[in-house]
Design a protein around this motif. Structure first.
Motif, PDB file in Angstrom:
ATOM      1  N   LEU A 208       0.927  -1.145  -0.164  1.00  0.00           N
ATOM      2  CA  LEU A 208       0.022  -0.052   0.016  1.00  0.00           C
ATOM      3  C   LEU A 208       0.771   1.330   0.048  1.00  0.00           C
ATOM      4  N   TRP A 209       0.725   2.253  -0.970  1.00  0.00           N
ATOM      5  CA  TRP A 209       1.257   3.276  -1.332  1.00  0.00           C
ATOM      6  C   TRP A 209       0.343   4.574  -0.906  1.00  0.00           C
ATOM      7  N   ARG A 210       1.049   5.454  -0.363  1.00  0.00           N
ATOM      8  CA  ARG A 210       0.278   6.766   0.280  1.00  0.00           C
ATOM      9  C   ARG A 210       1.665   7.727   0.127  1.00  0.00           C
ATOM     10  N   ARG A 211       1.195   8.920  -0.574  1.00  0.00           N
ATOM     11  CA  ARG A 211       2.043  10.085  -0.708  1.00  0.00           C
ATOM     12  C   ARG A 211       2.301  10.581   0.679  1.00  0.00           C
ATOM     13  N   ASN A 212       1.434  11.109   1.347  1.00  0.00           N
ATOM     14  CA  ASN A 212       1.527  11.871   2.504  1.00  0.00           C
ATOM     15  C   ASN A 212       1.645  11.195   3.888  1.00  0.00           C
ATOM     16  N   GLN A 213       3.109  11.262   4.077  1.00  0.00           N
ATOM     17  CA  GLN A 213       3.844  10.403   5.041  1.00  0.00           C
ATOM     18  C   GLN A 213       3.164  10.681   6.569  1.00  0.00           C
ATOM     19  N   GLU A 214       2.947  12.067   6.716  1.00  0.00           N
ATOM     20  CA  GLU A 214       2.547  12.320   8.095  1.00  0.00           C
ATOM     21  C   GLU A 214       1.030  11.932   8.348  1.00  0.00           C
TER      22      GLU A 214
END
Length: 366
Positions: A28-34
């Motif tokens: 699962l990839w998500r750009r928003n690390q925070e």
């Protein structure tokens, strides 16, 4: 099977859970690390559904797109249509030959993303697929928890280019056995339920949406007059499908609301299950919600432009788009996802069919 799921929304979390529990290896990839921090640290997502509440460990949660996509057979992108151009640009350097990119739903994003990959110089031989709805009725409670209240039982899906359908369906149906092959990607785009169900619900409920703290458009907001508009709008969609030579079943929205007729995408009785829960009793920002930005600015604008291209009158779709333009204070027919803005309006139906079958590169080299 190795599967990458991209995004941090309701559909992406639900897909990561569902595909993992089916035995696939999911990254699962998500750009928003925070926002993604709790999942990155635990490498797991919590799910609430008919089986109860549980933590489901993923093969990988990452904010590195290459790490997520490398070696994946299937890339699932349940992101809003308005993100597709940006996502395609990010994917261009990391895609590999043979990968299948699944857009549930797509809003004709298969063509848009393929066009962007060509513009970005991507040489990977990939195939796109798009279907008529998200495979899940899902809502996130927080950044680590998703509720899944329903799963699609029928997913009519088209492939771009369609001459790669055998390869694509061979991969897709391992992940989603409910997928039903249809003719091509435009056939799949015109199965998209979002631009039919959501524009009347948000535009005709604009008052209570802006007045009340929370409002359930699928329960209190679904009244007989709105259902009449649904029927008219869906009739225009089906006329466009028929003019393009697409055959039944057309998955009329009426089957979602009625116990009669054929089983719809979420199965019989899905609407009753939807309104029985409280997941859709929520705060909606009328101008920024994906129902406006995706289903109207992209989906409804595309439907109206197709009608114009085919010289088919679409008074209900055109009227709803005009009302939405007034709310947004922008001409959505001018700036939305249209045949003109996709640079397809000058083509004949025969030219379009050739692109749908053989792809952009093959068409442009002739």
């Amino acid at each position: 099977m190795e599967i990458a799921v991209l995004g941090g929304g309701n559909g992406s979390y639900a897909a990561a859970i569902d595909l993992t529990e089916k035995g696939h290896h999911v990254r699962l990839w998500r750009r928003n690390q925070e926002a993604f921090r709790s999942v990155l640290e635990s490498q797991a997502i919590q799910v609430k559904d008919s089986r109860g509440t549980r933590m489901v460990p993923l093969k990988m949660a990452t904010s590195d797109l290459k790490e997520a996509v490398e070696g994946a057979d299937l890339i699932v992108i349940p992101l809003p249509a308005f993100t597709q151009r940006t996502v395609a640009k990010r994917l261009a350097p990391v895609l590999e030959d043979g990968q299948v990119i699944f857009l549930p739903p797509g809003t004709f994003g298969s063509y848009l993303m393929a066009r962007v990959l060509v513009e970005e110089g991507c040489n990977a031989d990939v195939v796109f697929a798009e279907t008529g709805t998200l495979p899940y009725l899902a809502r996130k409670y927080d950044e680590q928890t998703v509720s899944i209240s329903g799963r699609a039982t029928r997913l009519p899906t088209g492939i771009f280019p369609s001459d790669q359908s055998d390869h694509a369906f061979g991969i897709l149906q391992k992940a989603y056995p409910s997928i039903e092959p249809i003719e091509d990607a435009l056939d799949g785009a015109l199965m998209n339920a979002g631009p039919i169900i959501h524009p009347p619900l948000i535009l005709m409920n604009a008052g209570p949406i802006e007045h009340f703290e929370k409002w359930d458009i699928h329960d209190e907001g679904t009244q007989p007059s709105i259902r009449n508009v649904h029927r008219s709008l869906d009739g225009e969609r089906i006329k466009i499908r028929e003019a393009l030579g697409y055959n039944p079943p057309h998955f009329p929205l009426e089957d979602h609301y009625s116990d009669e007729g054929e089983e719809w995408m979420y199965g019989d009785g899905a609407h009753e299950e939807l309104v029985d829960g409280e997941d859709w009793y929520e705060k909606l920002d009328l101008k920024t919600h994906r129902y406006m930005q995706e289903d109207i600015v992209c989906g409804l604008a595309f439907l109206v432009s197709l009608g114009d291209w085919l010289t088919i009158k679409t008074p209900t779709a055109t009227g709803l788009l005009a009302i939405a333009s007034s709310i947004m204070e922008k001409d959505l027919r001018e700036i939305g996802r249209t045949m003109e803005n996709l640079k397809l309006s000058s083509l004949s139906k025969e030219d379009l069919k050739e692109i749908l079958e053989n792809g952009i590169k093959q068409y442009e080299t002739q």
